[in-house]
Motif scaffolding. Structure first.
Motif, PDB file in Angstrom:
ATOM      1  N   ARG A 182       0.830  -1.209   0.000  1.00  0.00           N
ATOM      2  CA  ARG A 182       0.000   0.000   0.000  1.00  0.00           C
ATOM      3  C   ARG A 182       0.864   1.258   0.000  1.00  0.00           C
ATOM      4  NH1 ARG A 182      -2.760   0.427   4.575  1.00  0.00           N
ATOM      5  NH2 ARG A 182      -2.257  -1.598   5.507  1.00  0.00           N
ATOM      6  N   ASN A 183       1.968   1.210   0.710  1.00  0.00           N
ATOM      7  CA  ASN A 183       2.905   2.343   0.671  1.00  0.00           C
ATOM      8  C   ASN A 183       3.510   2.504  -0.722  1.00  0.00           C
ATOM      9  OD1 ASN A 183       2.526   2.946   3.369  1.00  0.00           O
ATOM     10  ND2 ASN A 183       4.270   1.741   4.076  1.00  0.00           N
ATOM     11  N   LEU A 184       3.829   1.372  -1.357  1.00  0.00           N
ATOM     12  CA  LEU A 184       4.353   1.423  -2.725  1.00  0.00           C
ATOM     13  C   LEU A 184       3.317   2.000  -3.680  1.00  0.00           C
ATOM     14  CD1 LEU A 184       6.574   0.760  -4.795  1.00  0.00           C
ATOM     15  CD2 LEU A 184       5.616  -1.559  -4.948  1.00  0.00           C
ATOM     16  N   SER A 185       2.059   1.628  -3.481  1.00  0.00           N
ATOM     17  CA  SER A 185       0.983   2.154  -4.327  1.00  0.00           C
ATOM     18  C   SER A 185       0.885   3.665  -4.215  1.00  0.00           C
ATOM     19  CB  SER A 185      -0.353   1.510  -3.935  1.00  0.00           C
ATOM     20  OG  SER A 185      -1.405   2.023  -4.726  1.00  0.00           O
ATOM     21  N   PHE A 186       0.986   4.173  -2.988  1.00  0.00           N
ATOM     22  CA  PHE A 186       0.951   5.630  -2.794  1.00  0.00           C
ATOM     23  C   PHE A 186       2.093   6.302  -3.554  1.00  0.00           C
ATOM     24  CE2 PHE A 186       2.294   9.452  -0.514  1.00  0.00           C
ATOM     25  CZ  PHE A 186       1.114  10.173  -0.495  1.00  0.00           C
ATOM     26  N   MET A 187       3.274   5.711  -3.484  1.00  0.00           N
ATOM     27  CA  MET A 187       4.426   6.259  -4.209  1.00  0.00           C
ATOM     28  C   MET A 187       4.190   6.222  -5.716  1.00  0.00           C
ATOM     29  SD  MET A 187       7.304   4.365  -1.851  1.00  0.00           S
ATOM     30  CE  MET A 187       8.490   4.316  -3.187  1.00  0.00           C
ATOM     31  N   LYS A 188       3.619   5.124  -6.209  1.00  0.00           N
ATOM     32  CA  LYS A 188       3.362   4.980  -7.645  1.00  0.00           C
ATOM     33  C   LYS A 188       2.361   6.028  -8.138  1.00  0.00           C
ATOM     34  CE  LYS A 188       5.728   1.290  -9.005  1.00  0.00           C
ATOM     35  NZ  LYS A 188       6.646   1.304 -10.166  1.00  0.00           N
ATOM     36  N   MET A 189       1.265   6.208  -7.385  1.00  0.00           N
ATOM     37  CA  MET A 189       0.255   7.172  -7.810  1.00  0.00           C
ATOM     38  C   MET A 189       0.792   8.597  -7.728  1.00  0.00           C
ATOM     39  SD  MET A 189      -2.718   6.955  -9.139  1.00  0.00           S
ATOM     40  CE  MET A 189      -3.577   8.289  -9.951  1.00  0.00           C
ATOM     41  N   SER A 190       1.604   8.876  -6.725  1.00  0.00           N
ATOM     42  CA  SER A 190       2.212  10.201  -6.613  1.00  0.00           C
ATOM     43  C   SER A 190       3.121  10.481  -7.800  1.00  0.00           C
ATOM     44  CB  SER A 190       3.012  10.308  -5.301  1.00  0.00           C
ATOM     45  OG  SER A 190       2.181  10.150  -4.183  1.00  0.00           O
ATOM     46  N   GLU A 191       3.883   9.463  -8.215  1.00  0.00           N
ATOM     47  CA  GLU A 191       4.773   9.619  -9.362  1.00  0.00           C
ATOM     48  C   GLU A 191       3.969   9.784 -10.655  1.00  0.00           C
ATOM     49  OE1 GLU A 191       8.043   9.771 -11.952  1.00  0.00           O
ATOM     50  OE2 GLU A 191       7.782  10.228  -9.812  1.00  0.00           O
ATOM     51  N   HIS A 192       2.896   9.012 -10.797  1.00  0.00           N
ATOM     52  CA  HIS A 192       2.033   9.131 -11.978  1.00  0.00           C
ATOM     53  C   HIS A 192       1.469  10.546 -12.088  1.00  0.00           C
ATOM     54  CE1 HIS A 192      -0.873   8.145 -15.069  1.00  0.00           C
ATOM     55  NE2 HIS A 192      -1.900   8.410 -14.272  1.00  0.00           N
ATOM     56  N   THR A 193       1.046  11.094 -10.962  1.00  0.00           N
ATOM     57  CA  THR A 193       0.498  12.459 -10.949  1.00  0.00           C
ATOM     58  C   THR A 193       1.596  13.479 -11.238  1.00  0.00           C
ATOM     59  OG1 THR A 193      -1.163  11.777  -9.336  1.00  0.00           O
ATOM     60  CG2 THR A 193      -0.784  14.138  -9.567  1.00  0.00           C
ATOM     61  N   ARG A 194       2.747  13.297 -10.590  1.00  0.00           N
ATOM     62  CA  ARG A 194       3.850  14.262 -10.741  1.00  0.00           C
ATOM     63  C   ARG A 194       4.272  14.409 -12.195  1.00  0.00           C
ATOM     64  NH1 ARG A 194       8.782  14.602 -11.788  1.00  0.00           N
ATOM     65  NH2 ARG A 194       9.019  12.346 -12.066  1.00  0.00           N
ATOM     66  N   ARG A 195       4.291  13.293 -12.920  1.00  0.00           N
ATOM     67  CA  ARG A 195       4.706  13.320 -14.331  1.00  0.00           C
ATOM     68  C   ARG A 195       3.840  14.248 -15.176  1.00  0.00           C
ATOM     69  NH1 ARG A 195       5.397   6.998 -16.088  1.00  0.00           N
ATOM     70  NH2 ARG A 195       7.115   6.426 -14.676  1.00  0.00           N
ATOM     71  N   HIS A 196       2.600  14.451 -14.742  1.00  0.00           N
ATOM     72  CA  HIS A 196       1.658  15.199 -15.580  1.00  0.00           C
ATOM     73  C   HIS A 196       1.377  16.606 -15.066  1.00  0.00           C
ATOM     74  CE1 HIS A 196       0.965  11.710 -18.075  1.00  0.00           C
ATOM     75  NE2 HIS A 196       0.900  10.980 -16.975  1.00  0.00           N
ATOM     76  N   ILE A 197       2.124  17.026 -14.045  1.00  0.00           N
ATOM     77  CA  ILE A 197       1.975  18.406 -13.575  1.00  0.00           C
ATOM     78  C   ILE A 197       2.332  19.357 -14.717  1.00  0.00           C
ATOM     79  CG2 ILE A 197       2.943  20.160 -12.033  1.00  0.00           C
ATOM     80  CD1 ILE A 197       3.183  17.979  -9.900  1.00  0.00           C
ATOM     81  N   GLY A 198       1.442  20.287 -14.964  1.00  0.00           N
ATOM     82  CA  GLY A 198       1.631  21.222 -16.073  1.00  0.00           C
ATOM     83  C   GLY A 198       0.889  20.830 -17.334  1.00  0.00           C
ATOM     84  N   ASP A 199       0.491  19.540 -17.414  1.00  0.00           N
ATOM     85  CA  ASP A 199      -0.285  19.086 -18.574  1.00  0.00           C
ATOM     86  C   ASP A 199      -1.726  19.585 -18.471  1.00  0.00           C
ATOM     87  OD1 ASP A 199       1.969  17.715 -19.234  1.00  0.00           O
ATOM     88  OD2 ASP A 199       1.096  15.697 -19.033  1.00  0.00           O
ATOM     89  N   THR A 200      -2.361  19.778 -19.610  1.00  0.00           N
ATOM     90  CA  THR A 200      -3.792  20.040 -19.643  1.00  0.00           C
ATOM     91  C   THR A 200      -4.495  18.772 -20.111  1.00  0.00           C
ATOM     92  OG1 THR A 200      -3.501  22.391 -20.092  1.00  0.00           O
ATOM     93  CG2 THR A 200      -5.632  21.426 -20.656  1.00  0.00           C
ATOM     94  N   ARG A 201      -5.366  18.240 -19.241  1.00  0.00           N
ATOM     95  CA  ARG A 201      -6.075  17.010 -19.552  1.00  0.00           C
ATOM     96  C   ARG A 201      -7.558  17.209 -19.306  1.00  0.00           C
ATOM     97  NH1 ARG A 201      -2.068  13.755 -20.854  1.00  0.00           N
ATOM     98  NH2 ARG A 201      -3.664  12.363 -21.686  1.00  0.00           N
ATOM     99  N   LYS A 202      -8.360  16.336 -19.883  1.00  0.00           N
ATOM    100  CA  LYS A 202      -9.808  16.474 -19.773  1.00  0.00           C
ATOM    101  C   LYS A 202     -10.310  15.775 -18.510  1.00  0.00           C
ATOM    102  CE  LYS A 202     -10.630  17.099 -24.697  1.00  0.00           C
ATOM    103  NZ  LYS A 202     -10.946  18.517 -24.515  1.00  0.00           N
ATOM    104  N   VAL A 203     -11.087  16.513 -17.700  1.00  0.00           N
ATOM    105  CA  VAL A 203     -11.603  16.009 -16.435  1.00  0.00           C
ATOM    106  C   VAL A 203     -13.124  15.965 -16.490  1.00  0.00           C
ATOM    107  CG1 VAL A 203     -11.783  16.414 -13.945  1.00  0.00           C
ATOM    108  CG2 VAL A 203      -9.642  16.920 -15.147  1.00  0.00           C
ATOM    109  N   LEU A 204     -13.698  14.812 -16.122  1.00  0.00           N
ATOM    110  CA  LEU A 204     -15.153  14.688 -15.993  1.00  0.00           C
ATOM    111  C   LEU A 204     -15.501  14.872 -14.521  1.00  0.00           C
ATOM    112  CD1 LEU A 204     -17.993  13.993 -17.001  1.00  0.00           C
ATOM    113  CD2 LEU A 204     -17.401  11.563 -16.756  1.00  0.00           C
TER     114      LEU A 204
END
Length: 423
Positions: free
Chosen positions: A364-386
């Motif tokens: 679960r700690n690894l999952s938190f790190m993975k999701m944080s990294e996934h989010t960090r990679r896209h900081i500054g990107d414009t993406r479509k949110v529903l």
């Protein structure tokens, strides 16, 4: 039961269960029942159960006791996988009036008409081999997103799993009927459909063993043509059934989101063998690499089981290291739970529960790190949110196409709208 007018539902388990509960709710509303919240007082309470873990069984019993304290005169109906697997055990729970197995749950209205409070518990079950029909179902909460069942049952026999015993053989809807259902959902204003099933990639097998001669790949191709639906997600698909054709199609699709959820269960080939999984870690790594080559921004979720019998510290470390190096976005981690009548329940080298829980915490700690990294990679990107309708203390939530959660102050004009959003 002629005087009964209100019903409340509670769902345990997977998205498939949520879609079926929603369908049961609509069936009873057509019969004149008023839907209530589960914490409110109602004439009938329906609990749709899961049997994947022991906790789901315990939670069912706890919910029945809670109803008994709040409304002892109310009817209590138990359905779902637990009800199919252990009907007599459920019937012995004080306060349960009706137990509906896999073949009878969608006949709930008729059974309620024949039921009187105070009668002995009625069990309507069957041999799972006789469960052969397919009934489509879908969930609708705030009209933003719906879970649409297109497949049910499973022909796999993983050594830890009770689902084939609870839901029967693999069977599915037809492409034609799914397309029809999607058009109907689109007319209600739904923007996103999540395709669900027990073994979704096995789509194409008809009820009672009749082959549709259709595939999941054909289904996604047809659904992509329906312009009234802007988003689809594939809820979960086995790595050996996730073909390169499907991956390639999603990468070019108009409406299928760059988001896969692919069960792994273990990163050790030894444990995968004991689990009787139909792939090895090398194939899983190939699938992830193929996805990321075509869609570097894609979200990939992973199911993992820890504490399976025989999983040594070395086996667990194999899994941890494999996932640590793998370019995935988040993990759903399950602590292994012994289930009766499964091959694994008789295996030796049982792992102590403290060890299982410790391994779960590490992943679960690894999952938190993975999701944080996934989010960090896209900081500054414009993406479509529903954006969704729920107002949580003045805030609203939504997900990007690649499954990054966005939270912002609530705006009513953004509900069920797709907004360009800078991460």
């Amino acid at each position: 039961m002629e005087q009964t007018k209100s019903v409340a539902f509670h769902t345990l388990g997977c998205k498939l269960n949520f879609s079926e509960t929603s369908t049961l709710s609509r069936l009873l509303e057509k019969e004149g029942f008023e839907k209530r919240e589960f914490n409110d007082k109602a004439d009938v309470y329906v609990i749709n159960t899961c049997s994947v873990t022991d906790n789901a069984d315990k939670e069912c019993r706890m919910l029945v006791r809670r109803i008994q304290r709040r409304a002892p005169e109310s009817m209590v109906v138990i359905t779902g996988c637990y009800a199919q697997l252990k009907p007599q055990e459920i019937a012995s729970i004080q306060g349960v009036d009706l137990v509906l197995g896999a073949a009878e749950k969608f006949n709930i209205a008729q059974h309620l008409k024949e039921l009187t409070k105070g009668d002995s518990t009625k069990i309507c079950s069957c041999d799972v081999a006789d469960v052969s029909g397919f009934i489509s179902s879908h969930s609708i909460n705030d009209r933003t997103r719906t879970f649409l069942k297109v497949q049910d049952g499973c022909d796999y026999n993983c050594s830890f799993c009770t689902i084939p015993m609870a839901r029967g053989k693999s069977r599915s809807d037809t492409v034609e009927n799914v397309v029809k259902n999607v058009h109907q959902l689109a007319a209600t204003g739904v923007k996103e459909i999540v395709l669900t099933g027990v073994n979704l990639g096995d789509f194409g097998k008809g009820p009672e063993g009749k082959k549709h001669e259709e595939t999941f790949y054909q289904l996604v191709q047809e659904l992509d043509k329906i312009e009234a639906i802007q988003r689809y997600r594939i809820s979960s698909i086995e790595p050996n059934l996730l073909t390169n054709d499907i991956i390639d199609f999603v990468s070019k699709s108009r409406s299928f989101m760059p988001h896969f959820h692919i069960p792994l269960q273990s990163g050790s080939n030894t444990i995968l063998g004991l689990m009787r999984r139909r792939y090895r870690r090398e194939l899983y790594a190939e699938r992830v690499a193929q996805i990321k080559q075509l869609m570097p921004h894609c979200a990939i979720g992973v199911d993992v089981i820890v504490g399976f019998p025989g999983e040594t510290d070395e086996h667990f470390q194999e899994t941890y290291d494999f996932l640590h190096e793998l370019d995935v976005s988040y993990l759903h981690t399950f602590t292994y739970s012994e289930r009766e009548n499964t091959l694994a329940s008789g295996m030796k080298n049982v792992i102590h529960m403290n060890v299982r829980n410790d391994r779960n915490k590490k992943l679960r700690n690894l999952s938190f790190m993975k999701m944080s990294e996934h989010t960090r990679r896209h900081i500054g990107d414009t993406r479509k949110v529903l954006f969704e309708a729920n107002d949580k203390n003045g805030m609203m939530e939504g997900y990007t196409d690649n499954y990054i959660k966005v939270t912002t102050p609530h705006r009513q004009d953004w509900v069920n709208e797709i907004i360009d959003w800078k991460i």
